[in-house]
Design a protein around this motif. Structure first.
Motif, PDB file in Angstrom:
ATOM      1  N   LEU A 186       0.794  -1.125   0.019  1.00  0.00           N
ATOM      2  CA  LEU A 186      -0.103   0.180   0.028  1.00  0.00           C
ATOM      3  C   LEU A 186       0.957   1.317   0.100  1.00  0.00           C
ATOM      4  CD1 LEU A 186      -2.691  -1.233   2.586  1.00  0.00           C
ATOM      5  CD2 LEU A 186      -2.720  -1.094   0.140  1.00  0.00           C
ATOM      6  N   SER A 187       2.088   1.124   0.492  1.00  0.00           N
ATOM      7  CA  SER A 187       3.038   2.388   0.689  1.00  0.00           C
ATOM      8  C   SER A 187       4.414   1.779   0.841  1.00  0.00           C
ATOM      9  CB  SER A 187       2.413   3.130   1.704  1.00  0.00           C
ATOM     10  OG  SER A 187       3.139   4.482   1.941  1.00  0.00           O
ATOM     11  N   LYS A 188       5.360   2.289   0.504  1.00  0.00           N
ATOM     12  CA  LYS A 188       6.631   2.108   0.623  1.00  0.00           C
ATOM     13  C   LYS A 188       7.639   3.182   0.714  1.00  0.00           C
ATOM     14  CE  LYS A 188      10.374  -0.412  -1.567  1.00  0.00           C
ATOM     15  NZ  LYS A 188      10.707  -1.837  -1.682  1.00  0.00           N
ATOM     16  N   LEU A 189       8.390   3.256   1.767  1.00  0.00           N
ATOM     17  CA  LEU A 189       9.124   4.292   2.013  1.00  0.00           C
ATOM     18  C   LEU A 189      10.783   3.653   1.590  1.00  0.00           C
ATOM     19  CD1 LEU A 189       7.931   5.812   5.340  1.00  0.00           C
ATOM     20  CD2 LEU A 189       7.435   6.550   2.686  1.00  0.00           C
ATOM     21  N   ASP A 190      11.689   4.521   1.032  1.00  0.00           N
ATOM     22  CA  ASP A 190      13.148   4.040   0.662  1.00  0.00           C
ATOM     23  C   ASP A 190      13.911   4.865   0.855  1.00  0.00           C
ATOM     24  OD1 ASP A 190      14.879   2.265  -0.354  1.00  0.00           O
ATOM     25  OD2 ASP A 190      14.771   3.005  -2.324  1.00  0.00           O
ATOM     26  N   LEU A 236       4.467  -1.024   3.786  1.00  0.00           N
ATOM     27  CA  LEU A 236       3.111  -1.345   4.467  1.00  0.00           C
ATOM     28  C   LEU A 236       2.361  -2.137   3.461  1.00  0.00           C
ATOM     29  CD1 LEU A 236       2.007   1.978   6.043  1.00  0.00           C
ATOM     30  CD2 LEU A 236       2.918   0.102   7.060  1.00  0.00           C
ATOM     31  N   LEU A 237       1.934  -3.403   3.938  1.00  0.00           N
ATOM     32  CA  LEU A 237       1.275  -4.382   3.103  1.00  0.00           C
ATOM     33  C   LEU A 237      -0.278  -4.283   3.630  1.00  0.00           C
ATOM     34  CD1 LEU A 237       3.659  -7.128   3.377  1.00  0.00           C
ATOM     35  CD2 LEU A 237       3.358  -5.589   1.647  1.00  0.00           C
ATOM     36  N   ARG A 238      -1.172  -4.681   2.619  1.00  0.00           N
ATOM     37  CA  ARG A 238      -2.482  -4.583   3.015  1.00  0.00           C
ATOM     38  C   ARG A 238      -2.785  -5.566   4.298  1.00  0.00           C
ATOM     39  NH1 ARG A 238      -7.446  -4.495  -0.830  1.00  0.00           N
ATOM     40  NH2 ARG A 238      -5.638  -4.118  -2.159  1.00  0.00           N
ATOM     41  N   GLY A 239      -3.480  -5.053   5.201  1.00  0.00           N
ATOM     42  CA  GLY A 239      -3.988  -5.998   6.338  1.00  0.00           C
ATOM     43  C   GLY A 239      -2.875  -5.632   7.784  1.00  0.00           C
ATOM     44  N   ASP A 240      -1.795  -4.647   7.269  1.00  0.00           N
ATOM     45  CA  ASP A 240      -0.742  -4.441   8.471  1.00  0.00           C
ATOM     46  C   ASP A 240      -1.506  -3.497   9.471  1.00  0.00           C
ATOM     47  OD1 ASP A 240       1.201  -5.714   7.295  1.00  0.00           O
ATOM     48  OD2 ASP A 240       2.324  -4.207   6.608  1.00  0.00           O
TER      49      ASP A 240
END
Length: 86
Positions: free
Chosen positions: A4-8, A27-31
């Motif tokens: 759903l969202s990624k920070l690098d 962040l994955l779905r359901g986290d």
């Protein structure tokens, strides 16, 4: 698994103050995510980076798919409407 969202390697600075330094996360779905810390620690800034509302001063990040994520974070931020819906 849907990201759903990624920070690098994200960093966020306001003037001389660094509130987030070199953070990488996905962040994955359901986290489930909880943020605790003192006032001014960067909790709301982190949420806004995750949502893509702020551009980091270094690194790359933000929401890849906002729809499932917005309702939980909008409530946390006290929002009643979602801006820029398409």
């Amino acid at each position: 698994l849907v990201a759903l969202s990624k920070l690098d390697r994200v960093s966020m600075r306001f003037g001389a103050k660094t509130v987030i330094d070199n953070l990488s996360a996905t962040l994955l779905r359901g986290d489930k995510v909880g943020l605790i810390g003192p006032n001014g620690a960067g909790k709301t800034t982190l949420l806004r980076l995750i949502l893509g509302e702020l551009e980091p001063t270094a690194g790359h990040g933000g929401a890849a798919m906002l729809v499932p994520l917005l309702s939980e974070f909008d409530v946390a931020l006290g929002r009643t409407t979602v801006a820029n819906e398409e």
